[in-house]
Scaffold this active site. Structure first.
Site, PDB file in Angstrom:
ATOM      1  N   ASP A   1       4.529 -92.536  -4.499  1.00  0.00           N
ATOM      2  CA  ASP A   1       4.905 -92.823  -5.882  1.00  0.00           C
ATOM      3  C   ASP A   1       6.377 -93.169  -5.790  1.00  0.00           C
ATOM      4  OD1 ASP A   1       5.199 -92.286  -8.860  1.00  0.00           O
ATOM      5  OD2 ASP A   1       3.210 -91.412  -8.486  1.00  0.00           O
TER       6      ASP A   1
ATOM      7  N   SER B   1       3.442 -94.916 -13.617  1.00  0.00           N
ATOM      8  CA  SER B   1       2.494 -94.446 -13.008  1.00  0.00           C
ATOM      9  C   SER B   1       0.855 -94.692 -13.600  1.00  0.00           C
ATOM     10  CB  SER B   1       2.377 -92.839 -12.776  1.00  0.00           C
ATOM     11  OG  SER B   1       3.592 -92.408 -11.912  1.00  0.00           O
TER      12      SER B   1
ATOM     13  N   ARG C   1      15.317 -90.266 -18.419  1.00  0.00           N
ATOM     14  CA  ARG C   1      14.665 -90.632 -17.480  1.00  0.00           C
ATOM     15  C   ARG C   1      13.754 -92.030 -17.235  1.00  0.00           C
ATOM     16  NH1 ARG C   1      11.775 -86.807 -14.344  1.00  0.00           N
ATOM     17  NH2 ARG C   1       9.570 -87.137 -13.492  1.00  0.00           N
ATOM     18  N   ASP C   2      13.537 -92.427 -18.506  1.00  0.00           N
ATOM     19  CA  ASP C   2      13.082 -93.863 -18.373  1.00  0.00           C
ATOM     20  C   ASP C   2      14.421 -94.748 -18.978  1.00  0.00           C
ATOM     21  OD1 ASP C   2      10.635 -93.093 -17.778  1.00  0.00           O
ATOM     22  OD2 ASP C   2      10.123 -92.961 -19.765  1.00  0.00           O
TER      23      ASP C   2
ATOM     24  N   ASP D   1       2.984 -97.387  -6.500  1.00  0.00           N
ATOM     25  CA  ASP D   1       2.340 -97.736  -7.632  1.00  0.00           C
ATOM     26  C   ASP D   1       3.420 -98.595  -8.552  1.00  0.00           C
ATOM     27  OD1 ASP D   1       4.179 -95.284  -8.009  1.00  0.00           O
ATOM     28  OD2 ASP D   1       3.069 -94.351  -9.576  1.00  0.00           O
TER      29      ASP D   1
HETATM   30  O1  LIG Z   1       7.527 -88.808 -15.140  1.00  0.00           O
HETATM   31  C1  LIG Z   1       6.979 -89.704 -16.083  1.00  0.00           C
HETATM   32  O2  LIG Z   1       6.354 -89.319 -17.142  1.00  0.00           O
HETATM   33  C2  LIG Z   1       7.098 -91.173 -15.740  1.00  0.00           C
HETATM   34  C3  LIG Z   1       8.488 -91.697 -16.176  1.00  0.00           C
HETATM   35  O3  LIG Z   1       8.599 -91.643 -17.497  1.00  0.00           O
HETATM   36  O4  LIG Z   1       7.016 -91.227 -14.297  1.00  0.00           O
HETATM   37  P1  LIG Z   1       5.514 -91.798 -13.622  1.00  0.00           P
HETATM   38  O5  LIG Z   1       5.206 -92.859 -14.395  1.00  0.00           O
HETATM   39  O6  LIG Z   1       5.922 -92.102 -12.269  1.00  0.00           O
HETATM   40  O7  LIG Z   1       4.677 -90.643 -13.780  1.00  0.00           O
HETATM   41 MN   LIG Z   2       4.489 -93.234 -10.324  1.00  0.00          MN
HETATM   42 MN   LIG Z   3       8.282 -91.720 -12.398  1.00  0.00          MN
END
Ligand SMILES: O=C(O)[C@@H](CO)OP(=O)(O)O
Ligand SMILES: [Mn+2]
Ligand SMILES: [Mn+2]
Length: 672
Positions: free
Chosen positions: A141, A194, A283-284, A584
């Site tokens: 990941d 993801s 985070r994003d 991913d």
């Molecule tokens: O943590 C999450 O929700 C996302 C980032 O917003 O990460 P991932 O797509 O890897 O789950």
């Molecule tokens: Mn991911």
């Molecule tokens: Mn992520």
């Protein structure tokens, strides 16, 4: 409405998606239902309707999400049911293969499973590749490919296993696209994630994803004509309309511009009192951007107030600490949100949300992702927007995983995960329906993508015994997302899904090894048991630790993931199997925000700006193992191959041809 609509731009070099998030220049950054018999597994979309078939009534159980309305007569001799009324925006279109249905005659008290149509689950044998090899599918990941430098944690980390895959066999290592349109996102400025990544890996086709479907529904105005909006609209006259969701332009779970359009659209259609419950991101998007997003929203709400709409921010908190938990890792997270949003109670009270976010960010070790919950209060100290009887609530995230838990709390009458204290009688709609099996929530503004005939389902129908494993925080990725946002098994007898409990209540930079070794050992045992044909895992480290922005910890995380890959590859070696190692989307390979030239950007104090988000980078895919036939190599004629090409590749490695509508395989077999 400020910056609503399609205001996107690309900043070269950062490798991350960049959206214009508001007016300030400086802020942006970048299951299934009951099984009724037949061989269709535990599908969940179904409903039932009675059809006239010849001389007697038959009960039809539909295994698609869309039911024909009204039920049409079955043609007695045809082997394909044509439902002219089916909506054509489903991949099923108007022609449904009869073998997708189980037809029961109450008169004759027997079940007839029709299977004579053109559709069959049976996959053709691959002309050259054998069956019976154990195939390990490893998803790292957040493991992308980028230039080697000090902010590329994968490069800095000691990763001998992944390095050997890259250097060892050039014909069996390549890059694939993992972002943007390659995974069904609106534009190529959208970083991967993801949900869309695992959907593409598992489904083998590219579906227009939630972000895009919501864009289209807003653009055409169709969103306001559907049942979901009409349902919440019933409360506009006497109640408050609440929006709960992630406030950023990250585009992974939600988008600010979509919220802005919805606020405008709802107020134009009669919403008189609106409350927004925000979850800050970081985070994003870059940490610290929450302030700008809140200012933008406040500005929009002020404009609504000028038009006579009583519109305010009512509560808030950081996404990782308030509301947006997933896979039932930690219900306290959802409870903290419930207390603020529904009960109007939180440890921190402020008169304004901008002040709240600024002040709370000053608490040591606090950042946008982990802001404590707060409520906005009036001059008397009273919360301005608790959710009460007669209100409407919309969770405006389109992505499913982190909305399922709050959707349960808002929708389920029987609920024992925490004490809700009060369970208001509301009209609740999700932006999308988040879980197809649970039909949760039952009301939603936009229909989710219908992902049918995923590779997992095909392979199980072709006898492939499957083992899937990850730790809690990523468990749904290799099961729920992989299977097209459906929980549960296709066939309990052929599948085993194992979840290793994640540590909860910590940020993963303090535990960067996470459960990688435990996951790998479970996979190893599954491989060595020879009870499974496919052993599929997600190793979360590079992503989960990468999101913390802690570079040293992310380096440790990448090494841990590499160690785990080695354990799995060693087991494959022992049983003469095949491995497919891929990812991913990117994350840990670039931990710094960059300018257009690709140079790291510094903040006003001269520190580099840490990037916590995913990237636009491609990801590696490597195949190998003693079971791989000698002449197998990556084709040269799919240079733009993406994650959706992996499903056909894996089917080939199991000895099958992929269905003709799947994205083409990445491999060919040459005579050696
Ligand atoms: O943590 C999450 O929700 C996302 C980032 O917003 O990460 P991932 O797509 O890897 O789950
Ligand atoms: Mn991911
Ligand atoms: Mn992520």
């Amino acid at each position: 409405m400020g910056e609503g609509g399609d205001r996107r731009r690309r900043e070269e070099g950062s490798g991350r998606r960049q959206r214009k998030g508001g007016r300030r220049e400086g802020m942006r950054e970048g299951g299934r239902g009951r099984r009724k018999g037949g061989d269709f597994g535990r599908r969940g979309w179904g409903g039932e309707s009675n059809l006239e078939f010849g001389f007697c009534n038959y009960q039809l159980t539909c295994f698609s999400r869309k039911l024909p309305t009204p039920p049409q007569p079955l043609h007695p001799t045809s082997d394909v049911i044509i439902f002219s009324s089916l909506q054509t925006n489903t991949p099923l279109c108007s022609s449904l293969p009869l073998s997708r249905f189980q037809i029961t005659s109450p008169t004759h008290k027997k079940t007839v499973v029709m299977g004579s149509s053109g559709f069959s689950w049976k996959l053709k044998d691959h002309p050259k590749l054998p069956k019976g090899k154990t195939v390990a599918v490893v998803v790292l990941d957040g493991w992308g490919e980028a230039n080697p430098n000090e902010y590329n944690c994968i490069h800095v980390a000691d990763t001998p296993t992944m390095d050997s895959l890259k250097k060892g066999a050039p014909e069996r290592w390549r890059l694939v696209r993992a972002h943007g349109t390659a995974v069904g996102l609106p534009t190529d400025d959208d970083m991967g994630n993801s949900e869309v990544g695992h959907n593409a890996l598992g489904a083998g086709r590219i579906y227009a994803q939630g972000a895009k479907l919501v864009d289209m529904a807003l653009e055409t105005g169709k969103i306001y004509e559907e049942e979901g909006f009409k349902y919440i609209k019933e409360c506009f006259e006497n109640g408050t309309l609440h929006f709960i969701g992630l406030l950023s332009d990250g585009g992974v779970h939600s988008r600010l511009d979509q919220l802005q359009l919805l606020l405008k659209g709802a107020s134009e259609r009669g919403a008189k009192r609106i409350r927004v419950h925000i979850l800050t991101d970081g985070r994003d998007v870059l940490d610290g951007t929450s302030v700008g997003f809140v200012e933008t929203l406040e500005n929009d709400l002020a404009k609504l107030r000028e038009k006579g709409v009583d519109a305010r921010i009512a509560s808030g908190g950081g996404r990782m600490y308030v509301t947006m938990d997933r896979y039932e890792n930690d219900w306290d997270v959802v409870k903290r949100g419930w207390d603020a949003q529904v009960l109007g109670e939180a440890p921190h009270k402020f008169k304004s949300a901008v002040e709240a976010v600024k002040k709370l960010r000053e608490i040591p070790n606090t950042n946008d992702q982990y802001l404590p919950p707060f409520v906005i209060v009036d001059d008397n100290g009273k919360a301005v927007g608790p959710i009460v009887d007669g209100d409407a609530v919309v969770t405006f995230n389109f992505r499913a995983d982190r909305m399922v838990m709050i959707a349960k709390a808002l929708e389920y009458k029987d609920f024992d995960k925490f004490d809700r204290v009060r369970f208001p009688k509301i009209h609740y709609a999700g932006m999308l329906q988040y879980d197809g099996e649970l039909k949760l929530p039952s009301h939603y503004l936009v229909s989710p993508p219908v992902m049918e005939r995923t590779s997992g389902e095909y392979l199980v129908h072709n006898g492939i015994r499957t083992f899937a494993c990850s730790e809690t925080v990523k468990f749904g990725h290799v099961t729920f997302f992989w299977n097209g946002n459906r929980s549960g098994y296709f066939n309990r007898e052929l599948e085993e899904y194992v979840e290793i409990p994640s540590d909860s209540g910590i940020t993963f930079n303090v535990q960067p090894k996470m459960k990688a070794i435990e996951i790998a050992e479970k996979a190893r045992d599954a491989i060595l048991s020879r009870k499974f044909d496919q052993v599929r895992v997600n190793l979360p480290n590079s992503d989960m630790v990468g999101h913390t922005g802690d570079i040293q910890a992310t380096i440790v995380a990448c090494k841990a993931a590499d160690d785990a890959v080695k354990i799995i590859l060693d087991a494959i070696e022992q049983v003469g199997g095949i491995y497919v190692v891929t990812a991913d989307h990117g994350n840990a390979e670039d931990m710094v925000k960059r300018n257009k030239k690709g140079e790291p950007l510094l903040d006003k104090n001269g520190n580099i700006q840490i990037l916590t988000s995913h990237t636009l980078q491609p990801v590696p895919i490597a195949i190998g193992g003693p079971g791989l036939a000698a002449g197998v190599r990556f084709r040269q004629d799919v240079p733009d191959g993406g994650l959706a090409n992996v499903a056909a590749t894996v089917m080939n490695l199991h000895g099958f041809e992929a269905p003709s509508d799947y994205e083409p395989t990445l491999i060919e077999v040459v005579d050696k």
